[in-house]
Design a protein around this motif. Structure first.
Motif, short mmCIF file in Angstrom:
data_model
loop_
_atom_site.label_atom_id
_atom_site.label_comp_id
_atom_site.label_asym_id
_atom_site.label_seq_id
_atom_site.Cartn_x
_atom_site.Cartn_y
_atom_site.Cartn_z
N GLY A 12 0.80 -1.21 0.00
CA GLY A 12 0.00 0.00 0.00
C GLY A 12 0.84 1.26 0.00
O GLY A 12 2.07 1.24 0.11
N VAL A 13 0.14 2.38 -0.11
CA VAL A 13 0.74 3.71 -0.15
C VAL A 13 0.25 4.50 1.06
O VAL A 13 -0.94 4.47 1.39
CB VAL A 13 0.35 4.44 -1.45
CG1 VAL A 13 0.85 5.87 -1.45
CG2 VAL A 13 0.90 3.69 -2.66
N LEU A 14 1.18 5.18 1.74
CA LEU A 14 0.86 6.01 2.90
C LEU A 14 0.06 5.23 3.94
O LEU A 14 0.49 4.16 4.36
CB LEU A 14 0.13 7.28 2.43
CG LEU A 14 0.95 8.19 1.49
CD1 LEU A 14 0.10 9.34 0.96
CD2 LEU A 14 2.18 8.73 2.19
N SER A 15 -1.13 5.70 4.34
CA SER A 15 -1.88 5.06 5.42
C SER A 15 -2.41 3.68 5.05
O SER A 15 -2.86 2.93 5.92
CB SER A 15 -3.05 5.95 5.86
OG SER A 15 -3.90 6.24 4.77
N GLU A 16 -2.35 3.32 3.76
CA GLU A 16 -2.80 1.98 3.36
C GLU A 16 -1.95 0.89 3.99
O GLU A 16 -2.43 -0.21 4.26
CB GLU A 16 -2.76 1.86 1.83
CG GLU A 16 -3.73 2.78 1.11
CD GLU A 16 -3.49 2.82 -0.38
OE1 GLU A 16 -4.09 3.69 -1.04
OE2 GLU A 16 -2.72 1.99 -0.90
N VAL A 17 -0.66 1.17 4.23
CA VAL A 17 0.22 0.18 4.85
C VAL A 17 -0.26 -0.11 6.27
O VAL A 17 -0.35 -1.27 6.69
CB VAL A 17 1.68 0.67 4.85
CG1 VAL A 17 2.59 -0.34 5.54
CG2 VAL A 17 2.16 0.93 3.43
N ALA A 18 -0.56 0.96 7.02
CA ALA A 18 -1.07 0.78 8.38
C ALA A 18 -2.38 0.01 8.37
O ALA A 18 -2.61 -0.88 9.20
CB ALA A 18 -1.25 2.14 9.06
N PHE A 19 -3.27 0.34 7.43
CA PHE A 19 -4.56 -0.34 7.34
C PHE A 19 -4.38 -1.82 7.01
O PHE A 19 -4.95 -2.69 7.69
CB PHE A 19 -5.43 0.33 6.29
CG PHE A 19 -6.72 -0.40 6.02
CD1 PHE A 19 -7.82 -0.23 6.83
CD2 PHE A 19 -6.82 -1.29 4.95
CE1 PHE A 19 -9.00 -0.92 6.60
CE2 PHE A 19 -8.00 -1.98 4.70
CZ PHE A 19 -9.10 -1.79 5.53
N ASN A 20 -3.62 -2.12 5.98
CA ASN A 20 -3.45 -3.52 5.58
C ASN A 20 -2.79 -4.35 6.66
O ASN A 20 -3.17 -5.50 6.90
CB ASN A 20 -2.64 -3.60 4.28
CG ASN A 20 -3.45 -3.26 3.05
OD1 ASN A 20 -4.62 -3.60 2.96
ND2 ASN A 20 -2.84 -2.58 2.10
N SER A 21 -1.81 -3.79 7.35
CA SER A 21 -1.16 -4.54 8.43
C SER A 21 -2.11 -4.74 9.60
O SER A 21 -2.10 -5.80 10.25
CB SER A 21 0.11 -3.82 8.89
OG SER A 21 -0.19 -2.54 9.43
#
Length: 404
Positions: free
Chosen positions: A373-382
């Motif tokens: 993901g990009v930006l906050s998508e990484v936090a969301f996916n994790s």
């Protein structure tokens, strides 16, 4: 309120413990609670949000520029739960007021090479080569340099060209998409956090603020999701392998008396840097009437001071906002060190970052973890993956999560 120490024992077996009340922690807590798990969330500060906090009025700034990309998985997840709205897109009238600082002059258009490069699929960019080398072969040195500096908006890194070509190109392709993917929660990210917190409360999540956890609960007490910064997780877990490169960025928040001729965005193509207006008719509550709120970030090298980044910000203000000093009604400076998300060096991908599953029922969530993901998508996916693994450990229904 709890003193630092071991997390209090859950009220009954099978409870998921979430440490950290930012975007990742709340996502994990909501997801686990929706599947039927009992959840306790501990936040060390008095308020939830982490880096997604929004300052109190009259100047409702985030901790650096924040945006939601509508092409990401968190967009539909938030929308399905009624947590997304209201958000403000980049409107056409604002898009035409983009300015690009190139060769010392403010221009209305970027180099053609940047535009050509932004249209290329990320799959064409190699993982093993640095972005500058690959982009120079593709569009020439001028376009490669401009593209590397432009994409600092999504990297917060002083030398984007030195990073993996695949990593940078994915972000360039998304950040330069038309129509723009970026949207902004009305009222700041704190308003989104408030809606997520209300959802968590409605689901029965027990939320403890001012509760700094110094030791993990025992494995028999249920799975634990550590949704903190990587540095905090490293200390809490006593695991020195929890490390990954990030950025170092000077942040500038500025309120100016309103002037219709001001640009909406000024992107520095001579060096990494970005200034953007966040208050407008769609979100007038961010600043007092008659004032406009600008936020900028200027990545700096490890040996540079915050003052060096702020000096570059002021030079860009001189170019794009005549008389800005006399128009300034409020100002704030900050330094974000290792708090701007993961960056992948040549030869690495998101899969090489610290793993979410740390063993013994402990899971990691955040924007420097092994998630796409990009930006906050990484936090969301994790966070989704950490919640899914926690539910599996409790033998509850497994979730379908993105594993590309």
């Amino acid at each position: 309120m709890h003193r630092p120490g071991k997390a209090p024992r859950p009220s009954h077996p099978g409870r998921v413990t979430v440490i950290g009340g930012g975007f990742a922690g709340l996502t994990a807590a909501i997801t686990a609670a929706e599947a039927g798990a009992a959840v306790t969330l501990y936040e060390a500060h008095a308020t939830l949000g982490g880096r997604a906090r929004t300052a109190d009025a009259p100047y409702r700034t985030n901790e650096g520029p924040h945006a939601l990309y509508n092409g990401g998985p968190h967009w539909s997840w938030l929308k399905q739960r009624g947590l997304l709205q209201p958000v403000a897109p980049v409107r056409p009238a604002e898009a035409v007021r983009f300015r690009f600082h190139r060769d010392g002059t403010l221009r209305r258009t970027p180099p053609l090479g940047l535009l050509r490069l932004a249209r290329k699929s990320p799959e064409l960019a190699p993982v093993d080569a640095d972005f500058t080398t690959w982009a120079t072969r593709t569009v020439g040195a001028r376009g490669a340099r401009a593209a590397a500096h432009y994409i600092a908006v999504a990297l917060f890194h002083h030398d984007p060209g030195s990073l993996s070509a695949r990593f940078v190109q994915e972000r360039l392709h998304r950040a330069a998409a038309l129509p723009p993917e970026a949207h902004y929660p009305v009222g700041g990210w704190g308003a989104l956090i408030d809606r997520m917190a209300a959802r968590a409360w409605d689901l029965g999540v027990r939320i403890e603020t001012d509760a700094r956890v110094g030791e993990l609960p025992g494995a028999a007490e249920g799975p634990v999701v550590v949704a903190t910064s990587l540095a905090a997780a490293r200390r809490l877990l006593g695991d020195d392998t929890l490390d990954w490169p990030s950025g170092r960025t000077a942040l500038l928040d500025l309120a100016l008396t309103a002037r219709r001729a001001d640009p909406f965005v000024v992107s520095d193509l001579d060096a990494p840097g970005w200034l953007e207006r966040f208050s407008d008719d769609a979100d007038s509550a961010l600043s007092p009437v008659g004032e406009q709120l600008f936020q900028g970030h200027f990545p700096i090298a490890p040996h540079e001071s915050k003052a060096a980044g702020i000096a570059r910000a002021e030079a860009l203000l001189d170019a794009g906002f005549p008389g800005w000093r006399e128009r300034t009604t409020w100002r704030r400076e900050a330094l974000a060190a290792g708090r701007t998300g993961a960056v992948d060096l040549p030869g690495t991908t998101w899969r090489d970052r610290p793993a979410i599953d740390r063993g013994h029922g402990v899971y990691l969530a955040g924007d420097q973890t092994a998630a796409p993901g990009v930006l906050s998508e990484v936090a969301f996916n994790s966070a989704m993956e950490a919640a899914s693994l926690s539910l599996t450990a409790l033998k509850l229904a497994r979730l379908d999560v993105y594993r590309a």
